[in-house]
Design a protein around this motif. Sequence first.
Motif, PDB file in Angstrom:
ATOM      1  N   PRO A 381       7.406   4.279  21.854  1.00 56.63           N
ATOM      2  CA  PRO A 381       7.683   3.988  23.275  1.00 56.63           C
ATOM      3  C   PRO A 381       6.533   3.282  23.984  1.00 56.63           C
ATOM      4  CG  PRO A 381       7.275   6.335  22.929  1.00 56.63           C
ATOM      5  CD  PRO A 381       7.373   5.720  21.578  1.00 56.63           C
ATOM      6  N   GLU A 382       5.302   3.483  23.521  1.00 54.78           N
ATOM      7  CA  GLU A 382       4.142   2.859  24.164  1.00 54.78           C
ATOM      8  C   GLU A 382       3.636   1.644  23.392  1.00 54.78           C
ATOM      9  OE1 GLU A 382       1.210   5.831  24.709  1.00 54.78           O
ATOM     10  OE2 GLU A 382       2.457   7.088  26.022  1.00 54.78           O
ATOM     11  N   GLY A 383       4.412   1.160  22.457  1.00 59.22           N
ATOM     12  CA  GLY A 383       3.990   0.027  21.641  1.00 59.22           C
ATOM     13  C   GLY A 383       3.473   0.485  20.283  1.00 59.22           C
ATOM     14  N   ILE A 384       3.234  -0.462  19.404  1.00 52.83           N
ATOM     15  CA  ILE A 384       2.798  -0.173  18.034  1.00 52.83           C
ATOM     16  C   ILE A 384       1.313  -0.502  17.901  1.00 52.83           C
ATOM     17  CG2 ILE A 384       3.169  -0.661  15.589  1.00 52.83           C
ATOM     18  CD1 ILE A 384       5.979  -1.616  16.290  1.00 52.83           C
ATOM     19  N   GLU A 385       0.507   0.533  17.626  1.00 49.91           N
ATOM     20  CA  GLU A 385      -0.902   0.312  17.298  1.00 49.91           C
ATOM     21  C   GLU A 385      -1.007   0.096  15.796  1.00 49.91           C
ATOM     22  OE1 GLU A 385      -4.020   2.642  19.580  1.00 49.91           O
ATOM     23  OE2 GLU A 385      -2.295   3.998  19.692  1.00 49.91           O
ATOM     24  N   LEU A 386      -1.767  -0.881  15.386  1.00 45.82           N
ATOM     25  CA  LEU A 386      -1.846  -1.156  13.954  1.00 45.82           C
ATOM     26  C   LEU A 386      -3.169  -1.810  13.595  1.00 45.82           C
ATOM     27  CD1 LEU A 386       0.188  -4.318  12.963  1.00 45.82           C
ATOM     28  CD2 LEU A 386      -0.199  -3.722  15.341  1.00 45.82           C
ATOM     29  N   LEU A 387      -3.474  -1.736  12.308  1.00 50.23           N
ATOM     30  CA  LEU A 387      -4.632  -2.427  11.736  1.00 50.23           C
ATOM     31  C   LEU A 387      -4.122  -3.589  10.899  1.00 50.23           C
ATOM     32  CD1 LEU A 387      -6.999   0.432  10.477  1.00 50.23           C
ATOM     33  CD2 LEU A 387      -7.324  -1.031  12.464  1.00 50.23           C
ATOM     34  N   LEU A 388      -4.540  -4.796  11.251  1.00 52.14           N
ATOM     35  CA  LEU A 388      -4.214  -5.984  10.462  1.00 52.14           C
ATOM     36  C   LEU A 388      -5.348  -6.228   9.480  1.00 52.14           C
ATOM     37  CD1 LEU A 388      -2.996  -8.227  13.404  1.00 52.14           C
ATOM     38  CD2 LEU A 388      -1.585  -6.914  11.827  1.00 52.14           C
ATOM     39  N   MET A 389      -5.015  -6.334   8.205  1.00 50.13           N
ATOM     40  CA  MET A 389      -6.043  -6.463   7.165  1.00 50.13           C
ATOM     41  C   MET A 389      -5.748  -7.656   6.276  1.00 50.13           C
ATOM     42  SD  MET A 389      -6.292  -2.394   6.323  1.00 50.13           S
ATOM     43  CE  MET A 389      -4.548  -2.179   6.627  1.00 50.13           C
ATOM     44  N   GLU A 390      -6.787  -8.429   6.012  1.00 51.13           N
ATOM     45  CA  GLU A 390      -6.657  -9.602   5.149  1.00 51.13           C
ATOM     46  C   GLU A 390      -7.836  -9.662   4.190  1.00 51.13           C
ATOM     47  OE1 GLU A 390      -6.559 -12.897   7.791  1.00 51.13           O
ATOM     48  OE2 GLU A 390      -4.389 -12.785   8.120  1.00 51.13           O
ATOM     49  N   ARG A 391      -7.607 -10.292   3.054  1.00 49.58           N
ATOM     50  CA  ARG A 391      -8.700 -10.540   2.117  1.00 49.58           C
ATOM     51  C   ARG A 391      -9.586 -11.660   2.651  1.00 49.58           C
ATOM     52  NH1 ARG A 391      -8.221  -8.641  -3.221  1.00 49.58           N
ATOM     53  NH2 ARG A 391      -9.701 -10.267  -3.789  1.00 49.58           N
ATOM     54  N   SER A 392     -10.868 -11.586   2.335  1.00 49.85           N
ATOM     55  CA  SER A 392     -11.813 -12.647   2.688  1.00 49.85           C
ATOM     56  C   SER A 392     -12.521 -13.108   1.418  1.00 49.85           C
ATOM     57  CB  SER A 392     -12.831 -12.139   3.718  1.00 49.85           C
ATOM     58  OG  SER A 392     -13.644 -11.129   3.148  1.00 49.85           O
ATOM     59  N   ASN A 393     -13.409 -14.080   1.561  1.00 48.77           N
ATOM     60  CA  ASN A 393     -14.144 -14.574   0.387  1.00 48.77           C
ATOM     61  C   ASN A 393     -15.043 -13.503  -0.214  1.00 48.77           C
ATOM     62  OD1 ASN A 393     -13.007 -17.101   0.666  1.00 48.77           O
ATOM     63  ND2 ASN A 393     -14.639 -17.858   2.001  1.00 48.77           N
ATOM     64  N   ALA A 394     -15.443 -12.524   0.613  1.00 52.22           N
ATOM     65  CA  ALA A 394     -16.339 -11.468   0.133  1.00 52.22           C
ATOM     66  C   ALA A 394     -15.583 -10.263  -0.413  1.00 52.22           C
ATOM     67  CB  ALA A 394     -17.258 -11.021   1.273  1.00 52.22           C
ATOM     68  N   THR A 395     -14.250 -10.292  -0.389  1.00 50.06           N
ATOM     69  CA  THR A 395     -13.465  -9.148  -0.859  1.00 50.06           C
ATOM     70  C   THR A 395     -13.549  -9.039  -2.376  1.00 50.06           C
ATOM     71  OG1 THR A 395     -11.929  -9.475   0.975  1.00 50.06           O
ATOM     72  CG2 THR A 395     -11.202  -8.061  -0.830  1.00 50.06           C
ATOM     73  N   PRO A 396     -13.969  -7.869  -2.905  1.00 52.61           N
ATOM     74  CA  PRO A 396     -14.047  -7.724  -4.368  1.00 52.61           C
ATOM     75  C   PRO A 396     -12.658  -7.668  -4.986  1.00 52.61           C
ATOM     76  CG  PRO A 396     -14.506  -5.625  -3.300  1.00 52.61           C
ATOM     77  CD  PRO A 396     -14.385  -6.640  -2.198  1.00 52.61           C
ATOM     78  N   ASP A 397     -12.569  -8.031  -6.258  1.00 52.11           N
ATOM     79  CA  ASP A 397     -11.300  -8.005  -6.981  1.00 52.11           C
ATOM     80  C   ASP A 397     -11.170  -6.718  -7.768  1.00 52.11           C
ATOM     81  OD1 ASP A 397     -10.219 -10.505  -6.230  1.00 52.11           O
ATOM     82  OD2 ASP A 397     -11.647 -11.507  -7.558  1.00 52.11           O
ATOM     83  N   GLN A 398      -9.921  -6.386  -8.063  1.00 57.33           N
ATOM     84  CA  GLN A 398      -9.639  -5.200  -8.858  1.00 57.33           C
ATOM     85  C   GLN A 398     -10.256  -5.348 -10.244  1.00 57.33           C
ATOM     86  OE1 GLN A 398      -5.444  -4.519  -9.454  1.00 57.33           O
ATOM     87  NE2 GLN A 398      -5.685  -2.338  -9.116  1.00 57.33           N
TER      88      GLN A 398
END
Length: 499
Positions: A381-398
């Motif tokens: 009712p008060e809107g959706i709070e959320l975390l937007l997450m994206e990979r960057s060049n510094a993101t380690p790989d699995q």
Amino acid sequence: MTQSPPFPLLKHPAFQGLSDDALSRLQESTKLLRFELGQQLSEADDIPARILVLLKGQARLVGRHNGRLTTVGKFGPGSVIGAASLLCGNPCENVIASDEVIACAISDEQWTQLYGEEESFRLWCDKQLWPQELLALLEVLEEGTAETESSALEQLEQALKNAKRCRPDAESIDAALATGGLIYLTSSWGDASLGQAIHAASDLPVADRFCPRLVLFPGSSEVSDAPAPGGDLVPVNAVEEAELLPPVSRYSPERNVVDSLRLIRAEGPIQETLACFQMLAQLMKLPFRRDSIEKVLQDNLRRGLTPNLQLCGQLAASLGLHVMAAKVPAEAGTRLQVPSMIPWQGGFALVVASNEQGLKLASPKHGMVTLGPSDLADCFPEGIELLLMERSNATPDQKFGPGWFWPALKRYRGVLIQVLAASFVVQLFTLANPLLIQVIIDKVISQRSLDTLQVLGIALVVVTILEGVLGSLKTFLFAETTNRIDQRLGAEVIDHLLR
């Protein structure tokens, strides 16, 4: 007595051969929408949830030239917007209204159903070569070429004159290649990839939802004089106002990661948060540092604080992700970026699908939760709070491990099971040969029974032939499947090395 206006799509060539039942269903489900000047009809990053057939007004196709947005061309009455993205499985249409536009809106599910059931409609779709589809192909080919004299946008006009649609069958492909033509895929469904060159009929990928779409660039320049689809369409009165932004199709891969998710169940504030991050690491192919995340959560709990969205954002940033907190209206829940994290009933959940059918959440406590568009306002009712997450060049790989092979093996598990079954049967036939020979030596020769010898001899020949046939099929299937897996994994390795 007022007479209802005729159905506006009756004169369009795509729908002229439909059965009465299909035409009735189409008429019931079709909506008439009005778009204001500058309103978005289709977005460049998403497969639209509806196909638009323009009845009145003009819209412009927008592309990039030297890094700037520019008008590629204009669509008038009779033009179809959104079908190219849906049939290709690749969003390729950035279309904006040039003036007031009235259009018939057909849902992506209805379009898919017509394609599967109505032969005339399927033939019409397979014959079309849309400018936006061809532009997307030229852009991919341009990226794979070191030096080009002109951009994809500059090549489009000439390509529209020369390029032709090629039927996805061996005879048509062989005939086109024999004339020195070049054939490329514009499909992205299943194993197909946009811009893939077809050098032989065996290169054609298996059809998934729609037939593979092939474009032929002839060896010699041939100008096509085929008229553009469309015609004079009957205007209608019952027109609704279109949404500010076009809805997103459930087929759009950018807004749906359900198929690649393994749900992890848990209860309790720490375990639920850990499960969310484990699923996030699975979707974004990150190394999951359970011990460090658990230590931060336990320290926070000892101070009398429960995990909140801010803490989750800090933990996601520590994994190397680019994180941004946001709050959006509930009605925007059908257009959220996936995956993203939201608070849900005292814990957290991952948004794994967001499209015109609503929101799908992966909750460690409640499992897979589906919320329709009408439920979003009640749940948030008060809107959706959320975390937007994206990979960057510094993101380690699995980290490399057996799990790296599993998605490719899972894709071909049906064929691999057939190979395993064939191997088992071949081994049984291999065992039958010495047993039959033993019976011949022990029973037939000692008793001099020629009738039994004939029966056993025929059985021995049949078993040998079946063993050879099954062995050949097993070898062919196994070699073909391993080649496909090798190509898939090899492409991922090369892509990783070139990052």
